[in-house]
Design a protein around this motif. Structure first.
Motif, PDB file in Angstrom:
ATOM      1  N   LEU A   5      -0.102  -4.237 -11.571  1.00  0.00           N
ATOM      2  CA  LEU A   5       1.247  -4.344 -12.142  1.00  0.00           C
ATOM      3  C   LEU A   5       2.121  -3.147 -11.754  1.00  0.00           C
ATOM      4  O   LEU A   5       3.291  -3.315 -11.404  1.00  0.00           O
ATOM      5  CB  LEU A   5       1.176  -4.480 -13.663  1.00  0.00           C
ATOM      6  N   ALA A   6       1.566  -1.943 -11.782  1.00  0.00           N
ATOM      7  CA  ALA A   6       2.341  -0.753 -11.422  1.00  0.00           C
ATOM      8  C   ALA A   6       2.814  -0.816  -9.973  1.00  0.00           C
ATOM      9  O   ALA A   6       3.951  -0.456  -9.663  1.00  0.00           O
ATOM     10  CB  ALA A   6       1.512   0.513 -11.658  1.00  0.00           C
ATOM     11  N   VAL A   7       1.956  -1.282  -9.088  1.00  0.00           N
ATOM     12  CA  VAL A   7       2.328  -1.384  -7.675  1.00  0.00           C
ATOM     13  C   VAL A   7       3.361  -2.485  -7.482  1.00  0.00           C
ATOM     14  O   VAL A   7       4.326  -2.313  -6.733  1.00  0.00           O
ATOM     15  CB  VAL A   7       1.093  -1.603  -6.782  1.00  0.00           C
ATOM     16  N   LEU A  64       0.825  -1.211   0.000  1.00  0.00           N
ATOM     17  CA  LEU A  64       0.000   0.000   0.000  1.00  0.00           C
ATOM     18  C   LEU A  64       0.863   1.266   0.000  1.00  0.00           C
ATOM     19  O   LEU A  64       0.476   2.274  -0.599  1.00  0.00           O
ATOM     20  CB  LEU A  64      -0.976  -0.012   1.171  1.00  0.00           C
ATOM     21  N   ASP A  65       2.030   1.212   0.644  1.00  0.00           N
ATOM     22  CA  ASP A  65       2.965   2.346   0.560  1.00  0.00           C
ATOM     23  C   ASP A  65       3.390   2.567  -0.890  1.00  0.00           C
ATOM     24  O   ASP A  65       3.453   3.708  -1.367  1.00  0.00           O
ATOM     25  CB  ASP A  65       4.200   2.114   1.430  1.00  0.00           C
ATOM     26  N   SER A  66       3.666   1.491  -1.583  1.00  0.00           N
ATOM     27  CA  SER A  66       4.036   1.600  -3.001  1.00  0.00           C
ATOM     28  C   SER A  66       2.864   2.105  -3.828  1.00  0.00           C
ATOM     29  O   SER A  66       3.041   2.897  -4.754  1.00  0.00           O
ATOM     30  CB  SER A  66       4.518   0.246  -3.532  1.00  0.00           C
ATOM     31  N   LEU A  76      -6.243   0.858  -0.187  1.00  0.00           N
ATOM     32  CA  LEU A  76      -5.389   2.049  -0.094  1.00  0.00           C
ATOM     33  C   LEU A  76      -6.180   3.221   0.456  1.00  0.00           C
ATOM     34  O   LEU A  76      -5.720   3.930   1.357  1.00  0.00           O
ATOM     35  CB  LEU A  76      -4.806   2.401  -1.467  1.00  0.00           C
ATOM     36  N   TRP A  77      -7.372   3.430  -0.070  1.00  0.00           N
ATOM     37  CA  TRP A  77      -8.195   4.548   0.394  1.00  0.00           C
ATOM     38  C   TRP A  77      -8.512   4.402   1.882  1.00  0.00           C
ATOM     39  O   TRP A  77      -8.347   5.340   2.650  1.00  0.00           O
ATOM     40  CB  TRP A  77      -9.490   4.661  -0.400  1.00  0.00           C
ATOM     41  N   MET A  78      -8.982   3.230   2.278  1.00  0.00           N
ATOM     42  CA  MET A  78      -9.394   3.044   3.666  1.00  0.00           C
ATOM     43  C   MET A  78      -8.222   3.197   4.631  1.00  0.00           C
ATOM     44  O   MET A  78      -8.356   3.842   5.668  1.00  0.00           O
ATOM     45  CB  MET A  78     -10.075   1.684   3.858  1.00  0.00           C
TER      46      MET A  78
END
Length: 187
Positions: free
Chosen positions: A31-33, A13-15, A58-60
């Motif tokens: 894929l991007a993460v 999630l940091d990424s 990520l949002w939560m």
């Protein structure tokens, strides 16, 4: 015995937050993460069923982290005016200290596939918002003034800096303090 995971959910999630901060919410893909984290895509799918689940988590996580400090400021022992000032200053300080996560909040839930999130994330968000509404309702001041003091003005002050990629200057703290003090009468 299974081998320990190399990448925690928080690592991933940091990424994900970094991807949003650097390239915007549309660039946030599994894929991007995985590439940003240096993780195999299988690690991603082991933890997130797809893009919507990744975006929702990520949002939560971001909203919960922000609101934890915001709620603490709003529920302090001081009077309404001081609590509103503390909440306004929390927004500025939190965004300054967490620019990637601030970029996630700035993007907004809708840009992060909110309509496709798993139902448990929607339930989690409703609980979080109910708690926040109770805290705001417990302040002894006109609701529109409270909202302007602790939400609208701090958001406007940090937004332009976040959009430009500039650091939030120290003067932002004084601006939101003065605005909150002007809007919320001393009791």
């Amino acid at each position: 015995m299974p081998r320990p995971a190399r990448f925690t959910v928080d690592d991933l999630l940091d990424s994900a937050a970094a991807v949003v901060a650097e390239r915007g919410p549309a660039a946030l893909t599994i894929l991007a993460v995985a590439r940003a984290a240096g993780a195999p895509s299988g690690s991603m799918y082991h933890r997130f069923s797809g893009r919507a689940a990744l975006c929702g988590e990520l949002w939560m996580r971001t909203e919960e982290r922000f609101i934890a400090g915001f709620a603490e400021a709003l529920s302090g022992p001081a009077g309404t005016r001081a609590r509103c000032v503390a909440a306004a200053r929390h927004t500025v300080g939190w965004c300054r200290d967490h620019p990637a996560e601030a970029a996630v909040l700035l993007a907004g839930a809708d840009a992060l596939c909110a309509s496709g999130w798993p139902s448990e994330l929607h339930a989690r968000r409703r609980r979080l918002h109910r708690r926040l509404r109770r805290l705001l309702a417990g302040l002894h001041a006109e609701a529109d003034r409270v909202n302007a003091a602790v939400i609208d003005i701090p958001y406007a002050v940090v937004r332009r800096h976040l959009l430009s990629g500039a650091a939030i200057p120290p003067s932002a703290d004084a601006i939101v303090t003065e605005c909150a003090e002007a809007l919320i009468p001393p009791v």
